[in-house]
Scaffold this active site. Sequence first.
Site, mmCIF file in Angstrom:
data_model
loop_
_atom_site.group_PDB
_atom_site.id
_atom_site.type_symbol
_atom_site.label_atom_id
_atom_site.label_comp_id
_atom_site.label_asym_id
_atom_site.label_seq_id
_atom_site.Cartn_x
_atom_site.Cartn_y
_atom_site.Cartn_z
ATOM 1 N N GLY A 135 34.508 30.008 -7.427
ATOM 2 C CA GLY A 135 35.518 28.935 -7.398
ATOM 3 C C GLY A 135 35.247 28.451 -8.674
ATOM 4 N N SER A 136 35.657 26.971 -8.799
ATOM 5 C CA SER A 136 35.743 26.320 -10.187
ATOM 6 C C SER A 136 34.480 26.451 -10.820
ATOM 7 C CB SER A 136 36.180 24.809 -9.800
ATOM 8 O OG SER A 136 37.148 24.588 -8.804
#
Lengths: 121, 605
Positions: B318-319
């Site tokens: 993810g981020s």
Amino acid sequence: MIRKFLLCLCIISIFLGYVAQKVNLVRLSYEIDHKEKIYREFLEEQKHLRFKVAYLKSPKRLDAMMEAAKINFQLPREIRIVKLMPQDIEPSQKLSSGTTEEGFGNWLNWIKEAQAKTTRS
Amino acid sequence: MEIGSIGLKRLKQKQPAVKSSPFRYLPRPVNSAVSPNRIRLLTYLIFGLFALIAFQLVILAWIRQDELAGIAKRQHNLVIEIQPKRGLIYDSNLKELATSLRVPSIYAVPRLMGNKERFIVAKQLSQILGLNYSDLVKRFSKKKSFVWLKRRVKDEQGEAVKKLKNPNVGVVPEYKRFYPNTSLMANLMGFCGIDNNGLEGLELKFDSYLKGKTGYRYTKRDAMGREIVAMEEKLIPAVNGYHLVLTIDQYIQYLTEKELNAACTQWNAKGGMAIVMNPNDGAILSMASWPTYDPNHLKDYPSANRRNRAITDFFEPGSIFKIVTVTGALNEGAVHIEDKFDCMHGIWQIGRRTLHDVHPYGILDLQEVLIKSSNIGTVKVAARLGAQKLYYYIKQFGFGAISGIELPGEVVGIVRPPSQWSGTSMASIPYGQEVAATAIQCLSALNVIANGGTYYKPHILNKIIDDKGIEIVTTKLGVKKNIVKPEVAASMRRILERVVEEGTGKTSQIEGIPVAGKTGTAQKILPTGGYSHSNFVASFIGFAPVDKPLVSMIVVLDDPHPSYYGGTVAGPVFKKVIEQALLYKGYRPQNTIQTKKTVQKSRHE
């Protein structure tokens, strides 16, 4: 006759001595074995105790004990560091750093007493 | 005529000799009452007996020499196996993490048991050892000469068996592995099997160093079977196992496990993992998995608890993967700090794919793209970098390959080459979708930024030593230098510091200690395909202090709820662990008040 008797006695003594030596050797072996077993027992006991110490000092256990005793340690919010500065010592006691006092037998230069170095504050 | 002279005269007379008789030269008794034939017979018998004895001697001493010498050897010779002691495992401060202690094992000799005795002994042992009575009776009826009943039992059970004083039931000491810190580091250290061989974790990986080599003593025994030490013929000494000294710090490990456990319990996570590392050399200071187990009581926990999630579980980062994209773009000069990106107010249609941001953003500069964690901004940065370069930096940062950490079971993760990317991959990979990585890969990548541009291979082993403390093996640092330029790494540190100060990582702020990091909230993939809108992997990755990082950490929680944001569930774990870890290591926070105080020296000094 006497000579023959003495000779026989000598031979028998030698053989008896040999047998006694062997018996002592075996007896000593049993003793060594016994002592080694005791030594191994002590080593094992030491290991058990070290394990116990490690268990008693484990952070999880100590934390649980503190929680049970409601000892509520907190992280310090403010940290202070206080540097302790030693006060200047009196002039009579001053010694320049790196010098050694000459001890007894001043005229004998090779006799010197080592002095602990002191630094000026 | 005198009698004496008569006797002498007769003695002097020669007796008629029997030519063929062997006894012809023997003096014959004169006027004896015993018949010569009887004497002859007796003589034959005696000679015959002696001949028999001689014959038997020849058979024993010559013909059957080898056979009898073999029997004598078996009776007198004794070969004693000297079991080596399994090596210990220490933490970086030489605190014992694993040790081997002698415990009793119970065996029986069913062949020597009588029919009635079997049932009595079975009843006694079933009570002492907690074994099934009918099973024991069955085993005793098989008439074997040796059967194990129960191995490595408690000392009290061994004493109780000894008190039975049954010659057909014996107690023999064996070594068993114990872990004094119970579940601490269990997933890391693994455990040993019934024969003291490593089966998981470090116990398995370094089994060849830990187990040592068996020795042998060739000696003699007496009629009672006791060893006669003085008659030892040959000694091959046992080589005790070597000891492992890890890079793990027991206290930091405890902090990590405690906070991870609390967070996973609070947020009802399915699982969790956390790693603390020294970013300047890749040394692992702690590695925690949740749920865990106690290796001293293996059977009380499900086997799924045993895996070391930090290296066996991969997830879509993810981020936190945006760090790789932005760093690569900066290093290549594809973007600059002051560049602006239109984040399309949170919705951007690219072909069949629609990208969303959590909040609608307009124009953001490069730093703000990371601070606010804009997916659209990151995709635009990646577009400037290009697919090939992006893939190059993904590989340079260590993704898609095993890190080489000294633990078994590490997985590679998933990183497909650009030739296998779809048309929408460049709209997913830059912000951590369509790739899968392990926690150790993510943290090792972040360390490149923390230490100024060098990739260090993560390692958990400091050295291997013997009983006398002599180093047998010393870990050499695996270094891949110049992944990114030092100035780019410095810029990224500033940006990540702002993420914590102003952005999504505020929950990981520590008073007096500048922290840099990035949050991650990645959607989990549904079994039917597509991404879930209710199941997430929440993460936080960071390091502190920013200027000269001493520690870096990653925290990952699998499917936390009700809250699932990385900043909410993982950030606080980072804060609590790193704050305590830095103080423990002697770091002075920026708000430390320093004063001087004069004191008088004592006369005794």
